[in-house]
Design an enzyme around this catalytic site. Structure first.
Site, PDB file in Angstrom:
ATOM      1  CE  LYS A  10      -0.523   0.013   5.054  1.00 20.66           C
ATOM      2  NZ  LYS A  10      -1.504  -0.044   6.170  1.00 20.66           N
TER       3      LYS A  10
ATOM      4  N   GLY B  38      -0.245  -8.271  -7.737  1.00 26.22           N
ATOM      5  CA  GLY B  38       1.082  -8.136  -8.325  1.00 26.22           C
ATOM      6  C   GLY B  38       1.073  -8.298  -9.835  1.00 26.22           C
ATOM      7  CG  ASP B  39      -0.364 -11.797 -11.338  1.00 27.52           C
ATOM      8  OD1 ASP B  39       0.855 -11.936 -11.098  1.00 27.52           O
ATOM      9  OD2 ASP B  39      -1.225 -12.612 -10.985  1.00 27.52           O
TER      10      ASP B  39
ATOM     11  CG  ASP C  20      -6.244 -15.019  -9.548  1.00 25.40           C
ATOM     12  OD1 ASP C  20      -6.804 -14.948  -8.446  1.00 25.40           O
ATOM     13  OD2 ASP C  20      -5.218 -15.688  -9.766  1.00 25.40           O
TER      14      ASP C  20
END
Length: 318
Positions: free
Chosen positions: A228, A258-259, A295
């Site tokens: 964050k 993260g992707d 996701d």
């Protein structure tokens, strides 16, 4: 082609209620995999992306291929396996801010990927090759395939982007994981580590010290994810700089952030943005994904991303 990525995507079963998995009676099927998440994120932002993998000759594989193709991702180099299944995994929303993941991917079709199946044409026209530390952990043959991919990329001027994406459950032991992740990082132009991954590789340090240690491996551009708090960037042309993050009131599902970050950064670089601006976009993408269950489901298009970054998203659009 803008970005080519290589890795396993699995059928994802998400519980329809919170609590321990043993008490869950119904699930929704989705799809999840770091590399395909990045490819989908880039496609939604208008870029050309290609995902290379291997799927079982089964219903999960059929559904997954249809879904990823439907997102505009090139799947022409995905192969099928009649003797090995498509992998699956389960999420568990045990309680607020406690999400767990359980993999069932041993001997999956993707773990059988081989270097001899990878054609030069699949990579040589790409601006970037995106790799993660997940794929080499699947099998020795997957590592050989990545070595060939890196060789093709370097021979054709394709820049290599590496996300350590540490998943200790898939490695034989921690030292093996540490050895290969450092190896692939050192062969890359850009690395996208998180703090916990850097600590695993180098021990306790400050983010600035971690960044220097990655540079010592011969990496030009280091983009250290700070959650964050944003990110810390450093390259041969950009001095060490902190890029702020975005505040999210409630994290629904942190998996895939993260992707999304990687997709946002790559999109910015493809658009010709300066590194700091591209990473700010990556921070926004990562924050947006945490607010949606799934996701890839929260990956935004350009207009939604711009609205979020400008702080102009409305609670209700009429």
């Amino acid at each position: 082609m803008d970005v080519v990525t290589i890795g396993e995507t699995m059928a994802l079963f998400t519980p329809n209620e919170e609590g321990m998995l043993r008490h869950t009676h119904s699930f929704s099927m989705k799809f999840g995999g770091a590399e395909s998440n990045v490819a989908i994120g880039l496609s939604r932002l208008g870029h050309r992306s290609r995902w290379i993998s291997r799927l079982g000759e089964d219903e999960f594989g059929d559904a997954m291929l249809s879904f990823i193709r439907g997102e505009g991702v090139d799947v022409s180099y995905v192969t099928r396996d009649q003797s090995a299944p498509t992998g699956v995994f389960f999420k568990e929303f045990r309680r607020l801010n406690d999400t767990r993941v359980y993999y069932y991917r041993k001997d999956s079709a993707a773990s059988k990927m081989k270097a001899e199946w990878l054609e030069d044409e699949a990579i040589k026209d790409a601006e970037y090759l995106h790799l993660t530390g997940i794929t080499p952990g699947l099998s020795a043959s997957c590592r050989e395939m990545l070595e060939k991919a890196i060789w093709i990329a370097k021979g054709n001027g394709t820049r290599i982007v590496f996300d350590p994406n540490l998943r200790l459950k898939i490695w034989r032991d921690e030292e093996e994981a540490r050895q290969f992740i450092k190896k692939y990082a050192s062969e890359s132009d850009i690395v996208l580590p998180g703090i916990s991954e850097a600590e695993f590789l180098f021990g306790p340090c400050t983010p600035e010290e971690y960044t220097e240690k990655f540079h010592d491996l011969g990496i030009d551009t280091v983009i250290m994810k700070l959650g964050k708090e944003g990110a810390l960037i450093s390259s041969s042309s950009v001095p060490m700089t902190r890029v702020p993050g975005f505040t999210v009131e409630r994290v629904v599902d942190p998996v895939g952030a993260g992707d999304a970050f990687a997709a946002g950064v790559l999109s910015g670089l493809l658009d010709g943005k300066q590194l700091e601006e591209a990473v700010l976009q990556g921070n926004a993408m990562g924050a947006m994904v945490t607010m949606v269950n799934g996701d890839a489901e929260g990956l935004p298009n350009r207009s939604d991303l711009a609205s979020f970054m400008n702080g102009s998203l409305e609670d209700v659009t009429r």
